[in-house]
Design an enzyme around this catalytic site. Structure first.
Site, short mmCIF file in Angstrom:
data_model
loop_
_atom_site.label_atom_id
_atom_site.label_comp_id
_atom_site.label_asym_id
_atom_site.label_seq_id
_atom_site.Cartn_x
_atom_site.Cartn_y
_atom_site.Cartn_z
CG ASP A 1 -2.16 0.87 1.05
OD1 ASP A 1 -3.25 0.30 0.93
OD2 ASP A 1 -2.04 2.12 1.02
CG ASP B 1 2.89 5.69 -5.92
OD1 ASP B 1 2.01 5.20 -6.66
OD2 ASP B 1 3.10 6.90 -5.83
CG ASN C 1 -7.86 -3.42 -4.03
OD1 ASN C 1 -9.07 -3.38 -4.17
ND2 ASN C 1 -7.23 -2.80 -3.02
CE1 TYR D 1 -12.89 4.85 -9.21
CE2 TYR D 1 -15.05 4.23 -10.03
CZ TYR D 1 -13.97 3.98 -9.20
OH TYR D 1 -13.94 2.86 -8.40
CE LYS E 1 -11.57 1.65 -10.55
NZ LYS E 1 -10.56 0.74 -9.97
CB ILE F 1 -17.95 -1.87 -1.72
CG1 ILE F 1 -18.22 -2.61 -3.06
CG2 ILE F 1 -17.49 -2.85 -0.65
CD1 ILE F 1 -19.29 -3.64 -3.04
CB THR G 1 -14.21 0.72 1.16
OG1 THR G 1 -14.36 1.73 0.14
CG2 THR G 1 -14.70 -0.61 0.63
#
Ligand SMILES: NC(=O)c1ccc[n+]([C@@H]2O[C@H](COP(=O)([O-])OP(=O)(O)OC[C@H]3O[C@@H](n4cnc5c(N)ncnc54)[C@H](O)[C@@H]3O)[C@@H](O)[C@H]2O)c1
Length: 254
Positions: free
Chosen positions: A37, A63, A90, A157, A161, A192, A194
């Site tokens: 991460d 990164d 992810n 975005y 995606k 979701i 998160t």
């Protein structure tokens, strides 16, 4: 238990949300997991959770937009774990809610660097390391429902995606051509709960709207996606490549 035993996994963005839940489930099912991460502290917390319940995991700071950091992570896997069988690309960012007219070139580049370039680099270097071992592997790239349908205020975005989705199909075909037994698939989560969505979903009107667009009648939890990751990571999906696994409570069925 043991659905991915004897496999070595790398989870990016594993310090939070979907990445953390996926790392935990993969480790519970027997994989050795390297959690990376941007934030080493949160990645290390994930590792503590895994190792405290008997799993085998370690953390590295990474990164995913920086090419030589991918080379370092792969080198570390090669030396310490001896290879790679499961790669969960992810790590990703959102651009908040911003109309096209308000989306700057910097916004566009930041979102696409994290969501597209990171996935491209991971897939490229992941395949290279998986091929060394010769036993094949599974690469899972996290796209979104917004990689399938448009949304107001999400154009950067959306673009990122959508790119992840079709890029992954191209990579799957190249692996098929190379007969290297490496599969590449995408997962398309719906709403979701998160770190990425916490603030947005705390707004009553947005939460209500999100629920109204989710026929199953609840918002998703990171584990809903992690269970899909486990399926694609395991040999149960050995005939699945270039596919889109939609896990959205019915959002895209409307
Ligand atoms: N939460 C949702 O509703 C939802 C829906 C569809 C898709 N997704 C996708 O799922 C993935 C995970 O998101 P989440 O909801 O768990 O978000 P999150 O914010 O909880 O976790 C994302 C993690 O990625 C890390 N990260 C961000 N940029 C990075 C980089 N360049 N290098 C390394 N790490 C980086 C962050 O530090 C964080 O720990 C993302 O790709 C996101 O776009 C989420």
């Amino acid at each position: 238990m043991g659905r991915v035993s004897n496999k070595i996994a790398l989870v990016t963005g594993g310090g939070s949300g979907i990445g953390r839940a996926s790392a935990i489930i993969l480790a519970r099912e027997g994989a050795v997991v390297l959690v990376t991460d941007l934030n080493l502290d949160t990645a290390s917390e994930t590792v503590e959770l895994i190792n405290a319940s008997g799993g085998n995991s370690r953390a590295m700071q990474q990164d995913t937009t920086v090419e030589n950091q991918w080379q370092e992570v792969m080198g570390s896997l090669r030396r310490q774990e001896g290879g790679l069988h499961i790669l969960l690309n992810n790590a990703g960012v959102s651009n908040g809610s911003r109309l096209l007219k308000d989306t700057t070139l910097n916004d566009w580049r930041r979102v696409n660097a994290a969501n597209v370039e990171g996935v491209y680099l991971g897939t490229k270097y992941g395949i290279e390391l998986m091929e060394e071992d010769g036993s094949g592997g599974s690469i899972i790239n996290i796209s979104s429902i917004y990689g399938k349908v448009g949304a107001v205020g999400s154009v950067a975005y959306n673009a990122s995606k959508g790119a992840v989705c079709v890029f992954s199909k191209g990579a799957a075909l190249e692996c098929g051509k190379a007969k290297n037994n490496i599969r590449v698939n995408t997962i398309h989560p719906g709403f979701i709960e998160t770190g990425m969505t916490r603030e947005r979903l705390a707004d009553e009107a947005t939460r209500k709207w999100s629920l109204s667009r989710t026929p199953i009648g609840r918002l998703g939890q990171p584990e809903d996606i992690a269970n899909g990751v486990l399926y694609l990571a395991s040999d149960e999906s050995s005939f699945v490549t270039g596919a889109e696994l939609v896990i959205d409570g019915g959002f895209t069925a409307i």
